[in-house]
Design an enzyme around this catalytic site. Sequence first.
Site, PDB file in Angstrom:
ATOM      1  N   THR A  14      -3.111 -11.332  -0.992  1.00  0.00           N
ATOM      2  CA  THR A  14      -2.062 -12.220  -0.479  1.00  0.00           C
ATOM      3  C   THR A  14      -2.667 -13.323   0.380  1.00  0.00           C
ATOM      4  OG1 THR A  14      -0.610 -10.305  -0.404  1.00  0.00           O
ATOM      5  CG2 THR A  14       0.103 -12.236   0.828  1.00  0.00           C
ATOM      6  N   ARG A  46     -12.402  -7.248  -5.542  1.00  0.00           N
ATOM      7  CA  ARG A  46     -12.776  -6.056  -6.315  1.00  0.00           C
ATOM      8  C   ARG A  46     -12.846  -6.379  -7.809  1.00  0.00           C
ATOM      9  NH1 ARG A  46      -9.244  -1.680  -3.529  1.00  0.00           N
ATOM     10  NH2 ARG A  46      -7.787  -3.311  -4.135  1.00  0.00           N
ATOM     11  N   GLY A 189      10.260  -5.801  -1.900  1.00  0.00           N
ATOM     12  CA  GLY A 189       8.916  -6.266  -1.554  1.00  0.00           C
ATOM     13  C   GLY A 189       8.739  -6.598  -0.078  1.00  0.00           C
ATOM     14  N   GLU A 192       5.945  -1.951   2.293  1.00  0.00           N
ATOM     15  CA  GLU A 192       4.914  -1.388   1.417  1.00  0.00           C
ATOM     16  C   GLU A 192       5.415  -0.076   0.809  1.00  0.00           C
ATOM     17  OE1 GLU A 192       1.749  -2.587   1.021  1.00  0.00           O
ATOM     18  OE2 GLU A 192       1.993  -4.266   2.400  1.00  0.00           O
ATOM     19  N   LYS A 207      -1.776  -5.091  16.562  1.00  0.00           N
ATOM     20  CA  LYS A 207      -1.631  -6.481  17.022  1.00  0.00           C
ATOM     21  C   LYS A 207      -1.513  -6.537  18.540  1.00  0.00           C
ATOM     22  CE  LYS A 207       0.717  -7.597  12.736  1.00  0.00           C
ATOM     23  NZ  LYS A 207       2.044  -7.601  12.119  1.00  0.00           N
ATOM     24  N   GLY A 304       2.869 -12.977   5.212  1.00  0.00           N
ATOM     25  CA  GLY A 304       3.118 -13.747   3.996  1.00  0.00           C
ATOM     26  C   GLY A 304       1.981 -14.717   3.736  1.00  0.00           C
TER      27      GLY A 304
HETATM   28  N1  LIG Z   1      -0.415  -9.918   3.939  1.00  0.00           N
HETATM   29  C1  LIG Z   1      -0.107 -10.454   5.104  1.00  0.00           C
HETATM   30  O1  LIG Z   1       0.952 -11.059   5.251  1.00  0.00           O
HETATM   31  C2  LIG Z   1      -1.055 -10.345   6.261  1.00  0.00           C
HETATM   32  C3  LIG Z   1      -0.679 -10.902   7.501  1.00  0.00           C
HETATM   33  C4  LIG Z   1      -1.574 -10.872   8.570  1.00  0.00           C
HETATM   34  C5  LIG Z   1      -2.797 -10.264   8.405  1.00  0.00           C
HETATM   35  N2  LIG Z   1      -3.126  -9.691   7.211  1.00  0.00           N
HETATM   36  C6  LIG Z   1      -4.431  -9.075   7.095  1.00  0.00           C
HETATM   37  O2  LIG Z   1      -5.205  -9.793   6.145  1.00  0.00           O
HETATM   38  C7  LIG Z   1      -6.081  -8.925   5.461  1.00  0.00           C
HETATM   39  C8  LIG Z   1      -5.835  -9.042   3.959  1.00  0.00           C
HETATM   40  O3  LIG Z   1      -4.506  -8.688   3.692  1.00  0.00           O
HETATM   41  P1  LIG Z   1      -3.822  -8.942   2.269  1.00  0.00           P
HETATM   42  O4  LIG Z   1      -2.379  -8.696   2.454  1.00  0.00           O
HETATM   43  O5  LIG Z   1      -4.270 -10.238   1.698  1.00  0.00           O
HETATM   44  O6  LIG Z   1      -4.434  -7.717   1.432  1.00  0.00           O
HETATM   45  P2  LIG Z   1      -4.409  -7.503  -0.142  1.00  0.00           P
HETATM   46  O7  LIG Z   1      -3.388  -8.347  -0.786  1.00  0.00           O
HETATM   47  O8  LIG Z   1      -4.395  -6.035  -0.368  1.00  0.00           O
HETATM   48  O9  LIG Z   1      -5.852  -8.065  -0.587  1.00  0.00           O
HETATM   49  C9  LIG Z   1      -7.044  -7.412  -0.317  1.00  0.00           C
HETATM   50  C10 LIG Z   1      -8.157  -8.077  -1.100  1.00  0.00           C
HETATM   51  O10 LIG Z   1      -9.381  -7.430  -0.786  1.00  0.00           O
HETATM   52  C11 LIG Z   1     -10.085  -7.211  -2.006  1.00  0.00           C
HETATM   53  N3  LIG Z   1     -10.990  -6.077  -1.855  1.00  0.00           N
HETATM   54  C12 LIG Z   1     -10.691  -4.781  -1.669  1.00  0.00           C
HETATM   55  N4  LIG Z   1     -11.814  -4.057  -1.582  1.00  0.00           N
HETATM   56  C13 LIG Z   1     -12.831  -4.920  -1.724  1.00  0.00           C
HETATM   57  C14 LIG Z   1     -14.243  -4.788  -1.747  1.00  0.00           C
HETATM   58  N5  LIG Z   1     -14.831  -3.598  -1.596  1.00  0.00           N
HETATM   59  N6  LIG Z   1     -14.981  -5.888  -1.924  1.00  0.00           N
HETATM   60  C15 LIG Z   1     -14.400  -7.094  -2.077  1.00  0.00           C
HETATM   61  N7  LIG Z   1     -13.079  -7.298  -2.060  1.00  0.00           N
HETATM   62  C16 LIG Z   1     -12.321  -6.211  -1.906  1.00  0.00           C
HETATM   63  C17 LIG Z   1      -9.018  -6.962  -3.043  1.00  0.00           C
HETATM   64  O11 LIG Z   1      -9.553  -7.208  -4.333  1.00  0.00           O
HETATM   65  P3  LIG Z   1      -8.651  -7.148  -5.671  1.00  0.00           P
HETATM   66  O12 LIG Z   1      -7.674  -8.283  -5.544  1.00  0.00           O
HETATM   67  O13 LIG Z   1      -9.600  -7.343  -6.762  1.00  0.00           O
HETATM   68  O14 LIG Z   1      -7.983  -5.809  -5.661  1.00  0.00           O
HETATM   69  C18 LIG Z   1      -7.973  -7.985  -2.614  1.00  0.00           C
HETATM   70  O15 LIG Z   1      -8.248  -9.225  -3.196  1.00  0.00           O
HETATM   71  C19 LIG Z   1      -5.809  -7.520   6.045  1.00  0.00           C
HETATM   72  O16 LIG Z   1      -6.716  -7.280   7.085  1.00  0.00           O
HETATM   73  C20 LIG Z   1      -4.403  -7.641   6.580  1.00  0.00           C
HETATM   74  O17 LIG Z   1      -4.150  -6.737   7.641  1.00  0.00           O
HETATM   75  C21 LIG Z   1      -2.282  -9.731   6.155  1.00  0.00           C
END
Ligand SMILES: NC(=O)c1ccc[n+]([C@@H]2O[C@H](COP(=O)([O-])OP(=O)(O)OC[C@H]3O[C@@H](n4cnc5c(N)ncnc54)[C@H](OP(=O)(O)O)[C@@H]3O)[C@@H](O)[C@H]2O)c1
Length: 430
Positions: A14, A46, A189, A192, A207, A304
């Site tokens: 995301t 990944r 959505g 989780e 946080k 988001g």
């Molecule tokens: N989503 C939000 O709104 C939000 C808000 C604030 C902070 N965050 C933080 O931002 C970070 C990312 O969140 P997200 O929501 O973007 O997570 P996400 O959608 O689950 O994406 C995680 C990414 O990491 C990749 N990944 C997993 N294992 C890996 C590895 N061993 N080597 C390389 N890449 C790897 C995954 O690859 P694949 O795509 O190939 O599976 C995916 O692209 C987290 O720390 C989260 O707490 C998120």
Amino acid sequence: MTLPLKIGIAGLGTVGAGVVKLLAEHGALLSLRGGRPLKLVAVSARSRTKKRDIDLGKVRWEKNALALATASDIDVVVELIGGSGGIARQLVQTALRSGKHVVTANKALLAMHGAEIAALAERRGRILAFEAAVAGGIPVIKALREGLVGNRVRRLYGILNGTCNYILTTMRETGRDFGIVLAEAQAAGYAEADPRFDVDGIDAAHKLAVLTGAAFGAKVNFPGIHVEGIRRVTSMDIQFAEELGYRIKLLGLARETKYGIEQRVHPCMVPADAPIAHIEGVFNAVVIDGDFVGTTMFQGRGAGQGPTASAVVADLVDVARGRHMPAFVVPAARLADRPASPMDRHAGAYYMRLMVQDRPGVIAAVSGILAKERISLESMLQRGRSQAGQVPVVLTTHETEEARMQRAVTRIAKLKAVAEAPCIIRIESL
Ligand SMILES: NC(=O)c1ccc[n+]([C@@H]2O[C@H](COP(=O)([O-])OP(=O)(O)OC[C@H]3O[C@@H](n4cnc5c(N)ncnc54)[C@H](OP(=O)(O)O)[C@@H]3O)[C@@H](O)[C@H]2O)c1
């Protein structure tokens, strides 16, 4: 010719995909604002074959994310994988040790290892920035580091988890119960599949830990946070809250007390006319009380793709400009090792809902227990007869100490006429 800032992104979910899009869409604007081009050089995730709706045509793909940390053509590593340990921690540490700047959105990692990583960044003379880790698109870390830097923070509090706020808002608006609203939120959505991190308060606590560190110049202390989630809040409590002039919000709160720093995450009753009571749905808000500025409130989207990418790119522009600020506002070596103020010492007012057998003497027994703990009542609501023979009784107290309240609750729960564990919600006078 100015050299571009060369960026490597690990994680294309995301947030990562959002950052790639933002860098592509606002390239020219960011060059102007950053003083040089922000150039995406390499990425890693990944799966290479996953469909992602981003253009990676001119960008190198690294099979192993750790390669970004040591690549000679990368200035800054953006860690967007997530998780408090494993590859994310290894990547951040290796990148800093290899002389790269690091931008991350990883609140879990910072909550567990923030002080140590900030110290490493400082020793290596590199920037560690994490605006996206707290309240997503709301620039609250920057506010603490820049706009409010002249103040001593007296206290802060906020709605730090959009999923919980969405669930509580929907429960209030529809009168439906937690389980049903959670299931709907998952289907839509907004929650989780495994909602524990959100609804049990852990994400908000991550946080809060980071925010508290930056606000009070203290080492991040996640284990010192008192954490309760929203599972026990019922639509009945939400209704009673309205009758009493409150709304129920999951807040993260921090302040200094004579015992140390009090940090807590739990459902709170907030006055219905307080600005934070009106932050609804998936929105987040952070209120910071500074000694010179007074009260400031920041609100916006806490998660988001767009909002989080906006925060990550703000950090990247700082790196491009060479704006070198201590990650937690004061130098890492000077972060104080403050004890956690024990929850038993917390003082405040309380809401208590009991389900009691509708028979004489119950109220007298409850009042007696409260009196013994020197807890004085502010109000009491009793509803008419129910078919099952149980009726809700709602009490609110004047300010008292948590330890007294807990002792009283333990005794009240043992009364024969009390049908289920009392529901306690702390009342915050904001
Ligand atoms: N989503 C939000 O709104 C939000 C808000 C604030 C902070 N965050 C933080 O931002 C970070 C990312 O969140 P997200 O929501 O973007 O997570 P996400 O959608 O689950 O994406 C995680 C990414 O990491 C990749 N990944 C997993 N294992 C890996 C590895 N061993 N080597 C390389 N890449 C790897 C995954 O690859 P694949 O795509 O190939 O599976 C995916 O692209 C987290 O720390 C989260 O707490 C998120």
